[in-house]
Design an enzyme around this catalytic site. Sequence first.
Site, PDB file in Angstrom:
ATOM      1  N   CYS A 136       6.348  -7.649   0.921  1.00 58.97           N
ATOM      2  CA  CYS A 136       6.405  -6.249   1.341  1.00 58.97           C
ATOM      3  C   CYS A 136       5.077  -5.544   1.079  1.00 58.97           C
ATOM      4  O   CYS A 136       4.797  -5.113  -0.050  1.00 58.97           O
ATOM      5  CB  CYS A 136       7.541  -5.539   0.599  1.00 58.97           C
ATOM      6  SG  CYS A 136       7.636  -3.798   1.012  1.00 58.97           S
ATOM      7  N   CYS A 139       5.301  -1.935  -0.183  1.00 56.62           N
ATOM      8  CA  CYS A 139       5.735  -1.787  -1.588  1.00 56.62           C
ATOM      9  C   CYS A 139       4.600  -2.160  -2.543  1.00 56.62           C
ATOM     10  O   CYS A 139       4.415  -1.507  -3.559  1.00 56.62           O
ATOM     11  CB  CYS A 139       6.912  -2.698  -1.915  1.00 56.62           C
ATOM     12  SG  CYS A 139       8.162  -2.822  -0.654  1.00 56.62           S
ATOM     13  N   ASP A 140       3.881  -3.230  -2.229  1.00 57.23           N
ATOM     14  CA  ASP A 140       3.004  -3.830  -3.236  1.00 57.23           C
ATOM     15  C   ASP A 140       1.515  -3.799  -2.899  1.00 57.23           C
ATOM     16  O   ASP A 140       0.691  -4.127  -3.760  1.00 57.23           O
ATOM     17  CB  ASP A 140       3.419  -5.305  -3.468  1.00 57.23           C
ATOM     18  CG  ASP A 140       4.843  -5.395  -4.008  1.00 57.23           C
ATOM     19  OD1 ASP A 140       5.255  -4.466  -4.722  1.00 57.23           O
ATOM     20  OD2 ASP A 140       5.533  -6.385  -3.700  1.00 57.23           O
TER      21      ASP A 140
END
Length: 317
Positions: A136, A139-140
């Site tokens: 992701c 997200c990261d």
Amino acid sequence: MADEKKYDVVIVGGGPGGLCAGLYTARANRKVVCLEMYLPGGQIALTGDVEDYPGFEQISGSELAMKFAEHARKFGLEIEMEQVEEVYCDGDDRVVRCASGNIYRAKAIILSTGGSPVKLGVPGEEEYSGKGVSYCAICDGAFFKDRVIAVIGGGDAAVEEGAFLTKFASRVIIIHRRDQLRAQKIIQQRAFDNDKIEFVWDTVVESINGDDQRVTDLALKNVKTGETSTLEVGAVFPYLGFRPRSDITREAIKKDQGGYILTDQNMETSIKGVYACGDVRAQLVRQITNAVGDGTTAAVAAEKYMEELEDKAAQRA
Ligand code: NAP
């Protein structure tokens, strides 16, 4: 405490298809709940920018997801955080059993369960998951500011998320097993024009290596020459497509060879009163636009099915 609840329709999965089905079902004045394991939005909540949803030239995936959910809630859709374990038939009831122990009974069920990322399946992938291996970008990605990031795959997701990761990375290296991308031409061209993106063609990852803290490098192999090499990276994002989550029905459900659920043109599956929409359904295209189309059809078809059930029950009474 575990509970048994009654609805007209239960929607399993809160991606665009499920939320759109929820909107239509709620607007038809039905009691409807959408059960979602994480946040509403499914894959799009984890997508950087979306620019192929009509009416929005550019919108972040998470914002679009929020808009879908808010819109449907406004018309009465309930959204509950639940992990669905099983869907089954009990006479005319369609039943959903959740990990929480809660049971949801309904007249119709709409499966919008999407899929989960395909894993590379190489040594180091699991060990370094969360320590430099991520599925992701949104997200990261920010954890890897000014680092070299590898993206694996050649589809829309790999190339689009690779472009998104250039916001943080010093360089993004897209490693693809062939010498041609699968991604749409417009997405490809944008990546070719991006100075921060490099491509490594005809190459597979043999292992993901690191120290006790994090990923440090990838062992690569050129599938044409057999040549092996090491690439130093701060993170690796495999984008290899996904596997449909299509194995939650107790009764056998018809699927294609890839495990995607087969439906008729009304989104009805081989189980009466159970519909499927979005990425879990066997179809040529997996876009937000057709997921919402599927959701619309599933909701309208479920409404017709429920009316028939109610007519029959009235005749019996
Ligand atoms: P995808 O289109 O199936 O592409 C997966 C990529 O990973 C392919 O390039 C494939 O290589 C490669 N791959 C698969 N298994 C591999 C392995 N074991 N080792 C190395 N490479 C491997 O998946 P996706 O990109 O996630 O897209 C899924 C669906 O969502 C598609 O229908 C796509 O159009 C849609 N989507 C659309 C957008 C958008 O329109 N903006 C964004 C994201 C996703 P090969 O090419 O050699 O098979």
